[in-house]
Motif scaffolding. Structure first.
Motif, PDB file in Angstrom:
ATOM      1  N   LYS A  81       5.676 -15.714 -12.167  1.00  0.00           N
ATOM      2  CA  LYS A  81       4.607 -15.933 -13.164  1.00  0.00           C
ATOM      3  C   LYS A  81       3.468 -14.945 -12.939  1.00  0.00           C
ATOM      4  CE  LYS A  81       5.188 -20.807 -14.203  1.00  0.00           C
ATOM      5  NZ  LYS A  81       4.651 -22.134 -14.250  1.00  0.00           N
ATOM      6  N   CYS A  82       3.062 -14.797 -11.687  1.00  0.00           N
ATOM      7  CA  CYS A  82       1.942 -13.894 -11.370  1.00  0.00           C
ATOM      8  C   CYS A  82       2.306 -12.458 -11.711  1.00  0.00           C
ATOM      9  CB  CYS A  82       1.571 -13.993  -9.892  1.00  0.00           C
ATOM     10  SG  CYS A  82       0.808 -15.559  -9.461  1.00  0.00           S
ATOM     11  N   LEU A  83       3.480 -12.025 -11.245  1.00  0.00           N
ATOM     12  CA  LEU A  83       3.885 -10.627 -11.455  1.00  0.00           C
ATOM     13  C   LEU A  83       3.979 -10.313 -12.945  1.00  0.00           C
ATOM     14  CD1 LEU A  83       6.502 -10.517  -8.573  1.00  0.00           C
ATOM     15  CD2 LEU A  83       4.435  -9.095  -8.697  1.00  0.00           C
ATOM     16  N   ASN A  84       4.531 -11.251 -13.723  1.00  0.00           N
ATOM     17  CA  ASN A  84       4.640 -11.035 -15.174  1.00  0.00           C
ATOM     18  C   ASN A  84       3.266 -11.011 -15.844  1.00  0.00           C
ATOM     19  OD1 ASN A  84       7.388 -10.797 -15.067  1.00  0.00           O
ATOM     20  ND2 ASN A  84       7.814 -12.903 -15.695  1.00  0.00           N
ATOM     21  N   ALA A  85       2.281 -11.619 -15.170  1.00  0.00           N
ATOM     22  CA  ALA A  85       0.906 -11.574 -15.710  1.00  0.00           C
ATOM     23  C   ALA A  85       0.151 -10.372 -15.141  1.00  0.00           C
ATOM     24  CB  ALA A  85       0.187 -12.875 -15.362  1.00  0.00           C
ATOM     25  N   GLY A  86       0.866  -9.498 -14.412  1.00  0.00           N
ATOM     26  CA  GLY A  86       0.222  -8.280 -13.889  1.00  0.00           C
ATOM     27  C   GLY A  86      -0.534  -8.496 -12.599  1.00  0.00           C
ATOM     28  N   VAL A  87      -0.223  -9.576 -11.892  1.00  0.00           N
ATOM     29  CA  VAL A  87      -0.937  -9.894 -10.651  1.00  0.00           C
ATOM     30  C   VAL A  87      -0.024  -9.618  -9.448  1.00  0.00           C
ATOM     31  CG1 VAL A  87      -2.063 -11.761  -9.336  1.00  0.00           C
ATOM     32  CG2 VAL A  87      -2.285 -11.670 -11.844  1.00  0.00           C
ATOM     33  N   ASN A  88      -0.508  -8.832  -8.496  1.00  0.00           N
ATOM     34  CA  ASN A  88       0.248  -8.564  -7.265  1.00  0.00           C
ATOM     35  C   ASN A  88       0.365  -9.856  -6.451  1.00  0.00           C
ATOM     36  OD1 ASN A  88       0.205  -5.441  -7.324  1.00  0.00           O
ATOM     37  ND2 ASN A  88      -1.941  -6.004  -7.635  1.00  0.00           N
ATOM     38  N   VAL A  89       1.427  -9.968  -5.637  1.00  0.00           N
ATOM     39  CA  VAL A  89       1.582 -11.207  -4.856  1.00  0.00           C
ATOM     40  C   VAL A  89       1.885 -10.910  -3.392  1.00  0.00           C
ATOM     41  CG1 VAL A  89       2.371 -12.666  -6.769  1.00  0.00           C
ATOM     42  CG2 VAL A  89       4.071 -11.423  -5.402  1.00  0.00           C
ATOM     43  N   ILE A  90       1.422 -11.823  -2.551  1.00  0.00           N
ATOM     44  CA  ILE A  90       1.900 -11.887  -1.161  1.00  0.00           C
ATOM     45  C   ILE A  90       2.452 -13.299  -1.015  1.00  0.00           C
ATOM     46  CG2 ILE A  90      -0.453 -12.403  -0.269  1.00  0.00           C
ATOM     47  CD1 ILE A  90       0.489 -11.000   2.374  1.00  0.00           C
ATOM     48  N   VAL A  91       3.716 -13.371  -0.625  1.00  0.00           N
ATOM     49  CA  VAL A  91       4.430 -14.648  -0.621  1.00  0.00           C
ATOM     50  C   VAL A  91       4.710 -15.053   0.819  1.00  0.00           C
ATOM     51  CG1 VAL A  91       6.451 -15.869  -1.502  1.00  0.00           C
ATOM     52  CG2 VAL A  91       5.562 -13.899  -2.754  1.00  0.00           C
ATOM     53  N   ALA A 121       8.687  -7.696  -9.561  1.00  0.00           N
ATOM     54  CA  ALA A 121       7.690  -6.733  -9.053  1.00  0.00           C
ATOM     55  C   ALA A 121       8.003  -5.343  -9.604  1.00  0.00           C
ATOM     56  CB  ALA A 121       7.696  -6.731  -7.527  1.00  0.00           C
ATOM     57  N   GLU A 122       9.277  -4.980  -9.567  1.00  0.00           N
ATOM     58  CA  GLU A 122       9.674  -3.647 -10.070  1.00  0.00           C
ATOM     59  C   GLU A 122       9.396  -3.530 -11.565  1.00  0.00           C
ATOM     60  OE1 GLU A 122      13.733  -3.127  -8.866  1.00  0.00           O
ATOM     61  OE2 GLU A 122      13.150  -2.589  -6.815  1.00  0.00           O
ATOM     62  N   ALA A 123       9.797  -4.562 -12.312  1.00  0.00           N
ATOM     63  CA  ALA A 123       9.639  -4.519 -13.778  1.00  0.00           C
ATOM     64  C   ALA A 123       8.172  -4.379 -14.167  1.00  0.00           C
ATOM     65  CB  ALA A 123      10.236  -5.783 -14.398  1.00  0.00           C
ATOM     66  N   ASN A 124       7.277  -4.970 -13.368  1.00  0.00           N
ATOM     67  CA  ASN A 124       5.855  -4.953 -13.731  1.00  0.00           C
ATOM     68  C   ASN A 124       5.049  -3.909 -12.953  1.00  0.00           C
ATOM     69  OD1 ASN A 124       5.523  -7.316 -15.661  1.00  0.00           O
ATOM     70  ND2 ASN A 124       6.670  -8.268 -14.000  1.00  0.00           N
ATOM     71  N   GLY A 125       5.730  -3.168 -12.086  1.00  0.00           N
ATOM     72  CA  GLY A 125       5.030  -2.142 -11.308  1.00  0.00           C
ATOM     73  C   GLY A 125       3.955  -2.729 -10.405  1.00  0.00           C
ATOM     74  N   LYS A 126       4.226  -3.908  -9.833  1.00  0.00           N
ATOM     75  CA  LYS A 126       3.240  -4.582  -8.977  1.00  0.00           C
ATOM     76  C   LYS A 126       3.781  -4.764  -7.566  1.00  0.00           C
ATOM     77  CE  LYS A 126       0.145  -4.787 -11.952  1.00  0.00           C
ATOM     78  NZ  LYS A 126      -1.132  -4.118 -11.760  1.00  0.00           N
ATOM     79  N   ILE A 127       2.891  -5.104  -6.661  1.00  0.00           N
ATOM     80  CA  ILE A 127       3.269  -5.311  -5.259  1.00  0.00           C
ATOM     81  C   ILE A 127       3.795  -6.728  -5.061  1.00  0.00           C
ATOM     82  CG2 ILE A 127       2.299  -5.636  -2.918  1.00  0.00           C
ATOM     83  CD1 ILE A 127       0.218  -3.454  -3.676  1.00  0.00           C
ATOM     84  N   ALA A 128       4.945  -6.849  -4.377  1.00  0.00           N
ATOM     85  CA  ALA A 128       5.356  -8.154  -3.843  1.00  0.00           C
ATOM     86  C   ALA A 128       5.458  -7.954  -2.338  1.00  0.00           C
ATOM     87  CB  ALA A 128       6.692  -8.594  -4.429  1.00  0.00           C
ATOM     88  N   ALA A 129       4.545  -8.594  -1.603  1.00  0.00           N
ATOM     89  CA  ALA A 129       4.521  -8.476  -0.141  1.00  0.00           C
ATOM     90  C   ALA A 129       5.018  -9.769   0.467  1.00  0.00           C
ATOM     91  CB  ALA A 129       3.099  -8.193   0.333  1.00  0.00           C
TER      92      ALA A 129
END
Ligand SMILES: NC(=O)c1ccc[n+]([C@@H]2O[C@H](COP(=O)([O-])OP(=O)(O)OC[C@H]3O[C@@H](n4cnc5c(N)ncnc54)[C@H](O)[C@@H]3O)[C@@H](O)[C@H]2O)c1
Length: 395
Positions: free
Chosen positions: A93-103, A121-129
């Protein structure tokens, strides 16, 4: 503007993330701001918001639903600290809203859930840590340095991480999400074990094959709403892990061993060993020592000092910014700094998957009754143990 952060899931471990952001606010006030906290049990989020206001003078927005939070806040990053079954749901949900995440570890509840986070993360060009705090602490960094950079122990040949003790089953104990495989994904092999799986990959690289037995040797029941419920976690496992580097290790744990308890964690190389005195999940600890072939001994305290002295200023600033040494503070700082500077975090979701797959390989081998190829677990080719969990979670 400082990096705008939210915490999703305001339970036990999230308290560590809250403290980390309060510490970061103290040492680098412009770095990050905690602007939102979210938990379906709203009082928990309220309590977090009050604590933040007490320290920073600003009260984060309080939410009981991730969608509402994402619709109302302009976030840069979110820390996901929910039960394992909801990691991927919130992360995606976060990544699709353009928000980077640390899980929080162990990233997704299964390999499939983790791959879904990586894809989002790849589809939205965001960080998933991956939030992995243990390897970041000075004694663990020192163990990595002495084995891999200094090669103080020669070639690393094997390790033994063994624990045996006895816990009386307590059917009156209260049920908790961790005890249900469809919410936790597994027992301690992948809960606290996630840390050790990451440490093993950090020290020795990727496994090649894994052979394991996983069992519940005692009948473990707990109480849920007055009913006796089966605790689905293992109380015993023994795993032989063969690394691509040639290192061999055994990781064994049981809480079903009456009469004699022991704990032994030691790493051997061709020239000596690192003798740890800690538990089988979170080491190598400060009390560890190196003993070489000729009997020469070095305490971890002395080795840590040598390691710190060996670091360049750039490395020290990167690994221990502002002199921080707490693993949770460091992982949160790394996340915020990665967002700020558009760089990858130290432990991204792919690396989280690599660690997680060690635990899943142990479960998969237990179900298969034979050794499994680690790469087949990483790719999702072997997922018999995980299939019912994936089905239950709609994955
Ligand atoms: N790094 C560490 O040392 C460490 C230590 C303990 C736990 N953890 C990890 O932290 C995570 C949380 O564990 P915990 O011990 O804090 O659990 P917890 O039960 O104490 O807290 C979980 C919180 O998440 C909330 N929650 C439940 N469903 C949610 C949803 N769908 N969306 C948002 N919030 C939801 C719950 O109400 C609760 O407040 C797990 O991934 C766990 O493995 C890490």
């Amino acid at each position: 503007m400082s990096v705008q952060i939210a915490i999703i899931g305001c339970g036990g471990m999230a308290g560590g993330h809250l403290n980390a952001y309060l510490k970061i606010h103290e040492v680098a006030p412009e770095k990050a701001e905690l602007v939102a906290v979210c938990d379906p049990v709203k009082e928990r989020a309220e309590e977090f918001a009050n604590r933040a206001k007490e320290k920073t003078g600003k009260r984060p927005g309080v939410y009981d639903d991730t969608d509402k939070m994402l619709a109302n806040e302009d976030l840069d990053g979110a820390n996901i600290c929910t039960p394992h079954a909801f990691h991927h749901v919130n992360a995606i949900k976060c990544l699709n809203a353009g928000v980077n995440v640390i899980v929080e570890k162990p990233i997704g509840i299964t390999v499939k859930a983790t791959q879904a986070i990586i894809q989002a993360a790849e589809a939205n060009g965001k960080i998933a840590a991956t939030a992995e705090n243990i390897r970041r602490m000075p004694s663990r960094r020192t163990a990595h340095w002495l084995m891999n950079q200094k090669q103080m122990l020669g070639d690393m040949t094997m390790f033994f991480a063994q624990h045996a003790s006895y816990r009386e089953p307590d059917p009156e104990a209260n049920w908790h999400w961790r005890l249900d495989l469809n919410l936790g994904g597994g027992g301690m092999v992948m809960d606290s074990g996630a840390h050790y799986c990451d440490t093993l990959c950090y020290l020795f690289g990727e496994p090649d094959t894994v052979y394991a037995r996983v069992a519940q040797l005692q009948d473990l029941k707990v109480t849920k709403n007055g009913q006796l419920i089966q605790n689905e976690q293992e109380d015993t496992w023994t795993a032989t892990i063969n690394f691509k580097s040639g290192t061999i290790g055994t990781w064994t744990c049981t809480w079903a061993a009456p009469g004699h308890a022991f704990n032994h964690v030691v790493y051997y190389g061709t020239e000596g060993c690192l003798l740890d005195d800690g538990d089988i999940f979170h080491g190598p600890f400060d009390g560890a020592k190196v003993v070489l072939k000729d009997g020469t001994t070095y305490t971890m305290e002395a080795l840590k000092a040598d390691y710190m002295a060996d670091l360049s200023k750039e490395e020290k600033d990167r690994l221990f910014p502002h002199g921080l040494t707490d693993g949770v503070q460091l992982e949160c700082y790394d996340f915020v700094d990665a967002i700020e500077n558009g760089r990858p975090p130290e432990i991204n979701a792919e690396m989280g998957l690599k660690a997680k797959a060690v635990a899943e390989a142990i479960y998969e081998s237990g179900v298969a009754g034979q050794a499994v190829n680690y790469d087949d677990v990483v790719s999702g080719k072997i997922e018999t143990y995980q299939n019912p969990i994936n089905e239950a979670r709609g994955l």
